[in-house]
Design a protein around this motif. Structure first.
Motif: not given
Length: 124
Positions: A27-38, A99-107
């Motif tokens: 379901r990639t039609g929804v806008n997602y913020a994407v983060a990298w963790f390690r 995550r489908s969000t307009v923010t940019m979570p870091t947690i």
């Protein structure tokens, strides 16, 4: 549902570069913020970088700022992490999360979707 798959990890000498990819399917039609963790052996998973759904905003952990660059190509449903000037302390299993969000979570707990991870090993 969205599935994420990382690739591009490997073994590199200190000072070298790698580019990680995070490909999304489903379901990639929804806008997602994407983060990298390690996550390094024996350590907790930590935030590395995040990019907004549009790609217009980014944020980095202090330990990688100036060396890593996160970017995305929404036409290809792919987010990248260009890693330059790699150090042995960058050795870890790298995960992308969405995550489908307009923010940019870091947690971590803010993210709904996770890939399986790709190993990055930096030798000294």
């Amino acid at each position: 549902q969205v599935q994420l798959a990382e690739s591009g990890g490997g073994l590199v000498q200190a000072g070298g570069s790698l580019r990680l990819s995070c490909a999304a399917s489903g379901r990639t039609g929804v806008n997602y913020a994407v983060a990298w963790f390690r996550q390094a052996p024996g350590k907790e998973r930590e935030f590395v970088a995040v990019i907004s759904w549009s790609g217009g905003n980014t944020y980095y952990a202090g330990s990688v700022k100036g060396r890593f660059t996160i970017s995305r190509d929404n036409a290809k449903n792919t987010v990248y992490l260009q890693m330059n000037g790699l150090k042995p302390e960058d050795t870890a299993l790298y995960y992308c999360a969405g995550r489908s969000t307009v923010t940019m979570p870091t947690i971590q707990r803010a993210y709904d979707y996770w890939g399986q991870g790709t190993q990055v090993t930096v030798s000294s």
